[in-house]
Design a protein around this motif. Sequence first.
Motif, short mmCIF file in Angstrom:
data_model
loop_
_atom_site.label_atom_id
_atom_site.label_comp_id
_atom_site.label_asym_id
_atom_site.label_seq_id
_atom_site.Cartn_x
_atom_site.Cartn_y
_atom_site.Cartn_z
N LYS A 64 0.57 -1.14 0.21
CA LYS A 64 0.21 0.38 0.05
C LYS A 64 0.74 0.93 0.07
O LYS A 64 0.57 1.92 -0.48
N LYS A 65 2.10 1.44 0.46
CA LYS A 65 3.18 2.29 0.54
C LYS A 65 3.50 2.94 -1.11
O LYS A 65 4.12 3.82 -1.42
N ILE A 66 3.92 2.17 -2.06
CA ILE A 66 4.77 1.71 -2.69
C ILE A 66 3.49 1.03 -3.97
O ILE A 66 3.86 2.79 -4.54
N ASP A 67 2.24 1.40 -3.91
CA ASP A 67 1.01 1.73 -4.65
C ASP A 67 0.34 3.11 -4.72
O ASP A 67 -0.35 3.53 -3.53
N LEU A 68 1.32 3.64 -4.95
CA LEU A 68 0.89 5.32 -4.75
C LEU A 68 -0.60 5.91 -5.27
O LEU A 68 -0.85 6.32 -4.99
N ASP A 69 -0.43 5.66 -6.75
CA ASP A 69 -2.27 5.63 -7.01
C ASP A 69 -3.39 5.00 -6.75
O ASP A 69 -4.19 4.92 -7.72
N GLU A 70 -2.89 3.82 -5.46
CA GLU A 70 -3.65 2.90 -5.55
C GLU A 70 -4.58 2.35 -6.16
O GLU A 70 -5.69 1.89 -6.31
N ASP A 71 -4.23 1.95 -7.18
CA ASP A 71 -5.35 1.70 -7.78
C ASP A 71 -5.22 -0.12 -8.12
O ASP A 71 -5.53 -0.74 -8.87
N GLY A 72 -3.95 -0.43 -7.17
CA GLY A 72 -4.25 -2.17 -7.33
C GLY A 72 -2.82 -2.62 -7.86
O GLY A 72 -2.37 -4.06 -7.45
N PHE A 73 -1.96 -2.19 -8.37
CA PHE A 73 -0.58 -2.77 -8.92
C PHE A 73 -0.27 -1.45 -8.83
O PHE A 73 0.39 -0.50 -8.26
N ILE A 74 1.35 -2.16 -8.46
CA ILE A 74 2.72 -1.67 -8.29
C ILE A 74 3.61 -1.52 -9.88
O ILE A 74 3.91 -2.35 -10.51
N THR A 75 3.53 -0.38 -10.53
CA THR A 75 4.61 -0.24 -11.43
C THR A 75 6.08 0.27 -11.40
O THR A 75 6.46 -0.02 -10.60
N LYS A 76 7.06 0.14 -12.27
CA LYS A 76 7.85 0.46 -12.45
C LYS A 76 8.46 1.75 -11.54
O LYS A 76 9.48 1.55 -10.63
N LYS A 77 7.54 2.55 -12.33
CA LYS A 77 7.38 4.15 -12.14
C LYS A 77 7.46 4.18 -10.12
O LYS A 77 7.88 4.32 -9.36
N GLU A 78 6.63 3.17 -9.60
CA GLU A 78 5.87 3.44 -8.12
C GLU A 78 7.22 3.14 -7.61
O GLU A 78 7.29 3.03 -6.38
N LEU A 79 7.55 1.60 -8.11
CA LEU A 79 9.12 1.08 -7.15
C LEU A 79 9.97 1.82 -7.41
O LEU A 79 10.89 1.57 -6.49
N ALA A 82 9.61 4.29 -4.53
CA ALA A 82 9.97 3.69 -3.41
C ALA A 82 10.81 3.93 -2.99
O ALA A 82 11.80 3.63 -3.26
N PRO A 83 10.14 4.03 -0.88
CA PRO A 83 11.16 4.00 -0.13
C PRO A 83 12.24 2.74 0.06
O PRO A 83 11.97 1.71 -0.10
N LYS A 84 13.70 2.54 0.14
CA LYS A 84 14.59 1.31 0.04
C LYS A 84 14.57 1.05 1.70
O LYS A 84 14.18 1.67 2.32
N PRO A 85 14.44 -0.51 1.80
CA PRO A 85 14.21 -1.45 2.85
C PRO A 85 15.11 -1.09 3.52
O PRO A 85 15.94 -1.20 3.18
N LYS A 86 15.33 -0.84 4.92
CA LYS A 86 17.14 -0.73 5.52
C LYS A 86 17.32 -1.77 5.86
O LYS A 86 16.73 -3.20 5.52
N ARG A 87 18.28 -2.63 5.10
CA ARG A 87 19.20 -4.00 5.68
C ARG A 87 20.14 -3.85 6.75
O ARG A 87 20.27 -3.03 7.49
#
Length: 93
Positions: A64-79, A82-87
């Motif tokens: 839900k955080k990555i799906d910026l337009d809230e259309d139920g899909f993640i696109t390459k642009k949205e990804l 996306a904030p990078k996960p902390k490792r």
Amino acid sequence: MKKVILSIAVLLCTATGVLGQEGKRGDRPDGPPSITKIFKDLDTNEDGKIALKEAKGPLKKDFKKIDLDEDGFITKKELEKAPKPKRGRKQEK
């Protein structure tokens, strides 16, 4: 003579185990997978988007955080945005 053969056998078994572990370390990627790799692995219907049912791991958790337009899909642009996960290890609070 039996002690020598036994010692050699133990040495070979130990060396084989250590060498096998070192090889596994070399197979690890240096960093996170590329966006292209993520889409290749997760976009099972090859529509250029990742649906929630296709997502796995941290991508599914933060969908839900990555799906910026809230259309139920993640696109390459949205990804890409996306904030990078902390490792590494989680810090205790």
